[in-house]
Design an enzyme around this catalytic site. Structure first.
Site, PDB file in Angstrom:
ATOM      1  N   THR A 161       0.849  -1.198   0.000  1.00  0.00           N
ATOM      2  CA  THR A 161       0.000   0.000   0.000  1.00  0.00           C
ATOM      3  C   THR A 161       0.883   1.246   0.000  1.00  0.00           C
ATOM      4  O   THR A 161       2.012   1.207   0.487  1.00  0.00           O
ATOM      5  CB  THR A 161      -0.858  -0.054   1.282  1.00  0.00           C
ATOM      6  N   ARG A 189     -14.693  -6.656  -0.132  1.00  0.00           N
ATOM      7  CA  ARG A 189     -14.010  -6.247   1.108  1.00  0.00           C
ATOM      8  C   ARG A 189     -13.460  -4.816   0.973  1.00  0.00           C
ATOM      9  O   ARG A 189     -12.876  -4.446  -0.032  1.00  0.00           O
ATOM     10  CB  ARG A 189     -12.868  -7.227   1.388  1.00  0.00           C
ATOM     11  N   VAL A 190     -13.651  -4.010   2.016  1.00  0.00           N
ATOM     12  CA  VAL A 190     -13.079  -2.662   2.073  1.00  0.00           C
ATOM     13  C   VAL A 190     -12.241  -2.592   3.345  1.00  0.00           C
ATOM     14  O   VAL A 190     -12.682  -3.025   4.413  1.00  0.00           O
ATOM     15  CB  VAL A 190     -14.198  -1.595   2.111  1.00  0.00           C
ATOM     16  N   GLY A 191     -11.028  -2.047   3.233  1.00  0.00           N
ATOM     17  CA  GLY A 191     -10.145  -1.954   4.398  1.00  0.00           C
ATOM     18  C   GLY A 191     -10.217  -0.606   5.080  1.00  0.00           C
ATOM     19  O   GLY A 191     -11.182   0.149   4.932  1.00  0.00           O
ATOM     20  N   ASP A 192      -9.149  -0.290   5.816  1.00  0.00           N
ATOM     21  CA  ASP A 192      -9.104   0.964   6.587  1.00  0.00           C
ATOM     22  C   ASP A 192      -8.808   2.189   5.728  1.00  0.00           C
ATOM     23  O   ASP A 192      -9.139   3.322   6.106  1.00  0.00           O
ATOM     24  CB  ASP A 192      -7.975   0.870   7.633  1.00  0.00           C
ATOM     25  N   THR A 212      -0.677   1.922   7.292  1.00  0.00           N
ATOM     26  CA  THR A 212      -0.626   0.760   6.404  1.00  0.00           C
ATOM     27  C   THR A 212      -0.552  -0.490   7.261  1.00  0.00           C
ATOM     28  O   THR A 212      -0.085  -0.443   8.398  1.00  0.00           O
ATOM     29  CB  THR A 212       0.582   0.834   5.440  1.00  0.00           C
ATOM     30  N   GLY A 213      -1.042  -1.596   6.730  1.00  0.00           N
ATOM     31  CA  GLY A 213      -1.032  -2.851   7.490  1.00  0.00           C
ATOM     32  C   GLY A 213      -2.385  -3.520   7.397  1.00  0.00           C
ATOM     33  O   GLY A 213      -3.195  -3.198   6.517  1.00  0.00           O
ATOM     34  N   GLY A 215      -5.865  -4.002   7.598  1.00  0.00           N
ATOM     35  CA  GLY A 215      -6.905  -2.992   7.737  1.00  0.00           C
ATOM     36  C   GLY A 215      -7.954  -3.298   8.785  1.00  0.00           C
ATOM     37  O   GLY A 215      -8.476  -2.388   9.446  1.00  0.00           O
TER      38      GLY A 215
HETATM   39  N1  ASP Z   1      -4.369  -1.274   5.064  1.00  0.00           N
HETATM   40  C1  ASP Z   1      -4.586  -1.859   3.764  1.00  0.00           C
HETATM   41  C2  ASP Z   1      -5.904  -2.611   3.784  1.00  0.00           C
HETATM   42  O1  ASP Z   1      -6.184  -3.259   4.778  1.00  0.00           O
HETATM   43  C3  ASP Z   1      -3.509  -2.804   3.332  1.00  0.00           C
HETATM   44  C4  ASP Z   1      -2.080  -2.363   3.583  1.00  0.00           C
HETATM   45  O2  ASP Z   1      -1.845  -1.301   4.091  1.00  0.00           O
HETATM   46  O3  ASP Z   1      -1.163  -3.135   3.240  1.00  0.00           O
HETATM   47  O4  ASP Z   1      -6.602  -2.606   2.812  1.00  0.00           O
END
Ligand code: ASP
Length: 294
Positions: A161, A189-192, A212-213, A215
């Site tokens: 990301t 799916r929707v993340g953070d 990032t990480g 979500g």
């Molecule tokens: N945070 C992002 C998500 O969960 C993924 C990422 O940051 O690697 O969609």
């Protein structure tokens, strides 16, 4: 660390994989491109959009041209942008077929009274403004939910990301992020990343944060806002980030990395993952980019 402003930080994701040489030099080029805006007296929010746009265009990260696919073979991208003077924000979720979701997020912020547009109608909105299309090779797959929920057909890659935070000459902060999501995703799916207060937050009273990480964990603790609240309570960027990331690990076994900048120019890059591709630049010497900040 304290620096005279302006200042720009960018990341290319946090996780188990180390940064590649190409990703590292792309991050340095993105920082130089975004910093030129700040140097000319431009706003932090534009520097953030330009920096993220550079990374989306590269195809080297999990955003824009390089976005991961969901289990049905479709790229659905999320992005958001926020500025700290007026708390203006814009975001898109599940956007298909565009190179620059971050620009779609900026247009939501500037051209509508809303914060978040999602799905095919977010695509129609981006099309109305003539944003560049992207048709990745490969097909949509018709998978039943029994196979989808078993995680079949995931695509593995090395991309991350992308995100950025900036502080401009007017001492306004901004934050943004853009992603294709995580390794294995049920379609829809929707993340953070497009959720204000989770993946990004910016407020001139405390600072700007880009996450990032994983979500799902970041959403459950509204991590970007939680870090800003600690900044507002007087903690330094590194203490605020460490406190919240520690809580993410201890309470829900989350994994994430963050960029944090305060309006006085103090900043940190922190992560609880083995690696985080990230860098910063204040215009002196050369941009600093590393794959690990602990
Ligand atoms: N945070 C992002 C998500 O969960 C993924 C990422 O940051 O690697 O969609």
């Amino acid at each position: 660390m304290t620096r005279p402003h302006p200042l720009l930080l960018a990341h290319g994701g946090a996780g188990r994989r180390p940064i590649t040489r190409r990703q590292s030099s792309c991050l340095a080029d993105a920082l130089a491109t975004g910093y030129a805006i700040l140097e000319q007296g431009g706003p932090a929010v534009v520097a953030v959009e330009v920096t993220i746009g550079f990374l989306e265009q590269s195809g080297l990260f999990n955003a824009g041209r390089g976005a991961k696919r969901q289990l049905d073979g479709v790229q659905r991208m999320d992005a958001s942008l926020m500025e700290g003077a007026g708390l203006r924000a814009g975001a898109v979720a599940s956007l298909e077929g565009f190179v620059h979701p971050i620009t779609a997020a900026r247009l939501v912020m500037e051209e509508t009274t809303h914060v978040l547009l999602a799905g095919p109608l977010a695509g129609r909105f981006a099309q109305h403004f003539g944003l560049e299309r992207h048709r990745p090779p490969g097909r949509r797959r018709q998978l039943g939910y029994d196979r989808i929920l078993a995680g079949k057909g995931s695509v593995k890659d090395r991309h991350g990301t992308v995100g950025a935070v900036a502080l401009d000459r007017a001492r306004t902060v901004a934050a943004g992020a853009s992603t294709g999501g995580i390794e294995v995703m049920v379609p829809g799916r929707v993340g953070d990343t497009p959720l204000i207060g989770c993946g990004v937050y910016a407020d001139n009273r405390c600072g700007a944060v880009s996450m990032t990480g994983q979500g799902e964990g970041i959403i459950r603790l509204a991590v970007a806002k939680a870090i800003c609240e600690r900044l507002a309570a007087g903690k330094s960027p590194s203490t605020a980030a460490r406190m919240v990331l520690r809580e993410l690990v201890s309470r829900i076994a989350g994994a994430a990395g963050t960029l944090v900048v305060a309006p006085d120019g103090r900043f940190t890059i922190a992560h609880v993952t083995p690696h985080m591709a990230a860098g910063w630049w204040d215009g002196s010497a050369r941009p600093t980019v590393k794959g690990c900040w602990t």
